[in-house]
Write a protein that holds these residues in place. Structure first.
Motif, PDB file in Angstrom:
ATOM      1  N   ARG A   1       0.739  -1.228   0.457  1.00  0.00           N
ATOM      2  CA  ARG A   1       0.091  -0.325  -0.255  1.00  0.00           C
ATOM      3  C   ARG A   1       0.840   1.064  -0.089  1.00  0.00           C
ATOM      4  NH1 ARG A   1      -4.692  -2.627   4.890  1.00  0.00           N
ATOM      5  NH2 ARG A   1      -6.315  -3.249   2.359  1.00  0.00           N
TER       6      ARG A   1
ATOM      7  N   VAL B   1       1.542   4.882   0.123  1.00  0.00           N
ATOM      8  CA  VAL B   1       0.453   6.133   0.995  1.00  0.00           C
ATOM      9  C   VAL B   1       1.654   7.741   1.098  1.00  0.00           C
ATOM     10  CG1 VAL B   1      -0.265   7.424   3.255  1.00  0.00           C
ATOM     11  CG2 VAL B   1       0.253   4.314   3.015  1.00  0.00           C
TER      12      VAL B   1
ATOM     13  N   ALA C   1      -3.868   5.867   5.587  1.00  0.00           N
ATOM     14  CA  ALA C   1      -4.318   7.208   4.705  1.00  0.00           C
ATOM     15  C   ALA C   1      -4.913   8.848   5.020  1.00  0.00           C
ATOM     16  CB  ALA C   1      -5.235   6.373   4.803  1.00  0.00           C
TER      17      ALA C   1
ATOM     18  N   LEU D   1      -9.400   8.697   2.437  1.00  0.00           N
ATOM     19  CA  LEU D   1      -8.947   6.880   1.846  1.00  0.00           C
ATOM     20  C   LEU D   1      -9.130   6.859   0.191  1.00  0.00           C
ATOM     21  CD1 LEU D   1     -11.015   4.644   4.298  1.00  0.00           C
ATOM     22  CD2 LEU D   1      -9.099   3.729   4.042  1.00  0.00           C
TER      23      LEU D   1
ATOM     24  N   LEU E   1      -8.404   7.902  -2.027  1.00  0.00           N
ATOM     25  CA  LEU E   1      -5.946   8.335  -2.483  1.00  0.00           C
ATOM     26  C   LEU E   1      -4.976   7.575  -1.833  1.00  0.00           C
ATOM     27  CD1 LEU E   1      -5.752  12.033  -0.833  1.00  0.00           C
ATOM     28  CD2 LEU E   1      -7.138  12.007  -2.850  1.00  0.00           C
ATOM     29  N   VAL E   2      -5.165   6.451  -1.184  1.00  0.00           N
ATOM     30  CA  VAL E   2      -4.808   5.197  -1.262  1.00  0.00           C
ATOM     31  C   VAL E   2      -4.563   3.975  -1.578  1.00  0.00           C
ATOM     32  CG1 VAL E   2      -3.121   4.190   0.557  1.00  0.00           C
ATOM     33  CG2 VAL E   2      -4.037   6.253   1.315  1.00  0.00           C
ATOM     34  N   PRO E   3      -3.555   4.182  -3.122  1.00  0.00           N
ATOM     35  CA  PRO E   3      -3.536   2.651  -3.616  1.00  0.00           C
ATOM     36  C   PRO E   3      -3.696   1.737  -2.509  1.00  0.00           C
ATOM     37  CG  PRO E   3      -2.332   3.831  -4.474  1.00  0.00           C
ATOM     38  CD  PRO E   3      -2.923   4.127  -2.856  1.00  0.00           C
TER      39      PRO E   3
ATOM     40  N   ALA F   1      -8.018  -0.240  -4.566  1.00  0.00           N
ATOM     41  CA  ALA F   1      -8.006   0.456  -3.428  1.00  0.00           C
ATOM     42  C   ALA F   1      -7.874  -0.233  -1.665  1.00  0.00           C
ATOM     43  CB  ALA F   1      -8.478   1.089  -3.330  1.00  0.00           C
TER      44      ALA F   1
ATOM     45  N   HIS G   1      -9.329   1.621   0.644  1.00  0.00           N
ATOM     46  CA  HIS G   1     -10.923   1.630   0.782  1.00  0.00           C
ATOM     47  C   HIS G   1     -11.720   0.333   1.060  1.00  0.00           C
ATOM     48  CE1 HIS G   1     -12.511   2.841  -3.157  1.00  0.00           C
ATOM     49  NE2 HIS G   1     -11.319   3.331  -3.643  1.00  0.00           N
TER      50      HIS G   1
ATOM     51  N   THR H   1     -10.131   8.931  -7.138  1.00  0.00           N
ATOM     52  CA  THR H   1      -8.319   8.508  -7.310  1.00  0.00           C
ATOM     53  C   THR H   1      -7.463   7.193  -6.814  1.00  0.00           C
ATOM     54  OG1 THR H   1      -7.727  10.946  -6.473  1.00  0.00           O
ATOM     55  CG2 THR H   1      -5.956   9.914  -6.240  1.00  0.00           C
ATOM     56  N   ALA H   2      -8.184   6.614  -5.634  1.00  0.00           N
ATOM     57  CA  ALA H   2      -7.351   5.055  -5.067  1.00  0.00           C
ATOM     58  C   ALA H   2      -7.637   4.315  -5.999  1.00  0.00           C
ATOM     59  CB  ALA H   2      -7.978   5.089  -3.904  1.00  0.00           C
TER      60      ALA H   2
ATOM     61  N   SER I   1      -4.210   2.918  -7.795  1.00  0.00           N
ATOM     62  CA  SER I   1      -4.350   0.956  -8.445  1.00  0.00           C
ATOM     63  C   SER I   1      -4.209   0.527  -9.431  1.00  0.00           C
ATOM     64  CB  SER I   1      -5.100   0.554  -7.417  1.00  0.00           C
ATOM     65  OG  SER I   1      -5.586   0.788  -5.995  1.00  0.00           O
TER      66      SER I   1
END
Ligand code: ATP
Length: 339
Positions: A95, A97, A234, A240, A242-244, A257, A259, A274-275, A279
């Motif tokens: 992941r 960040v 995140a 959440l 934004l994070v892949p 993602a 999330h 985005t997430a 990804s």
């Protein structure tokens, strides 16, 4: 031409997966998408959470981009996400960040990667009711899985010229399980004398992360701590949306993602895509399409830093589709400028 399995999933899944598909196509990558679905919606129609053709598609293509899938709460349903990771031995959950300039956050320089063991720990699914008043869950830690995730993290550090890895554990209390995990990471670290190993207990790690996250670069940890720390991290970079992430094994990978299915905002065209887009960028990197992957990263960064077409979780008022279109526009501008 790449053959890639695409799983829309539940909740906001179909909306954000559709964005990611458009963005990947806008890079010029030629993809034959094999669209198959799993999750609650499929269960309601067909009585199975994950139809056989999903397994067949993943096994054939060896690569998938997946939306979040909801697991019904309660007995009788095992998490599809956990099941896929175990079935295909996708032992590392990676992941990323990273601070994106323009996002409102008190932290400006977060840049870390979490390597979370993905197949065992408290996610083994071994729970037992002892009596009406008690139940137990069994935490499994094996040398094999611990060595594999440690090796993955150290290899990544070496390849990317990083000189520190932080292992997160609770071996002071769980002496046998976390103790074994820690021993395995220490063992692998000896093969990499140029990379310093920092050992931190998980509760202290939470405090350190919210005080000064930029002191960390690479985190390696067990399954549950990795899950919890991912959401915490995140929060450090804007949420959440934004994070892949990626679930990677020896010859197969599923990108998704961090999330979940976010039922509270599903179907409203307001989820941040985005997430899952990032990804997708991780996926392009994995298949060696680095330039196209970077084009996505640049398009996303430009769109967010301009702040004009961003979703409401980032303080804007754009819809999922408007943000997606803005990213594509920016990617095309960057592409023109580069050629
Ligand atoms: P799960 O158990 O599947 O992880 P959850 O309900 O615990 O699901 P999420 O679905 O990840 O967790 O949602 C947590 C919160 O973050 C919700 O308020 C949700 O609306 C928000 N959220 C998650 N993803 C996004 C996104 N892409 N864009 C905007 N908000 C999001």
């Amino acid at each position: 031409m790449y053959n890639i399995t695409l799983i829309p999933g539940d909740g906001i899944g179909p909306e954000v997966i559709s964005s990611a598909k458009k963005i990947i196509e806008a890079t010029g990558l030629k993809v034959n998408w094999d669209i198959v679905n799993a999750g609650i919606n499929v269960y309601k129609k067909k009585g199975v959470l994950i139809p056989n053709k999903v397994f067949e598609s993943i096994e054939k293509n060896k690569i998938a981009l997946k939306g979040p899938i909801t697991t019904p709460i309660g007995s009788g349903f095992r998490s599809i996400n956990v099941m896929l990771r175990k079935k295909y031995d996708l032992f590392s959950n990676v992941r990323i960040v990273k601070t994106i300039p323009g996002v409102n956050s008190p932290f400006k320089n977060v840049n870390l990667i979490i390597f979370r063991e993905n197949t065992e720990g408290l996610y083994s699914g071994i729970e037992k009711k002892i009596s009406d008043n008690s139940a137990e869950a069994i935490k499994i830690i094996t040398k094999n899985a611990s060595l594999k995730i440690a090796k993955t993290a150290f290899n990544y550090a070496k390849k990317n010229n990083k000189n520190k890895i932080t292992v997160v554990h609770k071996a002071n209390i769980m002496k046998l399980t976390d103790g074994l995990f820690l021993d395995c990471v220490r063992k692998i670290s000896k093969e990499y004398p140029d990379i310093k190993l920092q050992e931190i207990i998980v509760d202290n790690m939470c405090m350190q992360l919210v005080m000064n996250p930029s002191q960390f670069e690479i985190i390696v940890t067990t399954n549950l701590y990795g899950d919890i720390l991912s959401d915490l991290c995140a929060g450090l970079v804007g949420g959440l949306g934004l994070v892949p992430g990626a679930n990677i094994g020896n010859n197969m990978a599923i990108f998704e993602a961090v999330h979940g299915s976010a039922p509270d905002i599903a179907g409203k065209n307001i989820a941040n895509p985005t997430a899952i887009i990032l990804s997708g960028a991780m996926m392009l990197n994995y298949i060696g399409e680095t330039k196209k992957s970077n084009l996505i990263l640049d398009g996303v960064s430009k769109t967010i830093s301009e702040g004009k077409y961003i979703t409401r979780d980032l303080g804007g008022s754009s819809s999922t589709t408007e943000m997606t279109e803005a990213i594509i526009e920016n990617m095309l501008t960057i592409k023109k400028f580069m050629s």
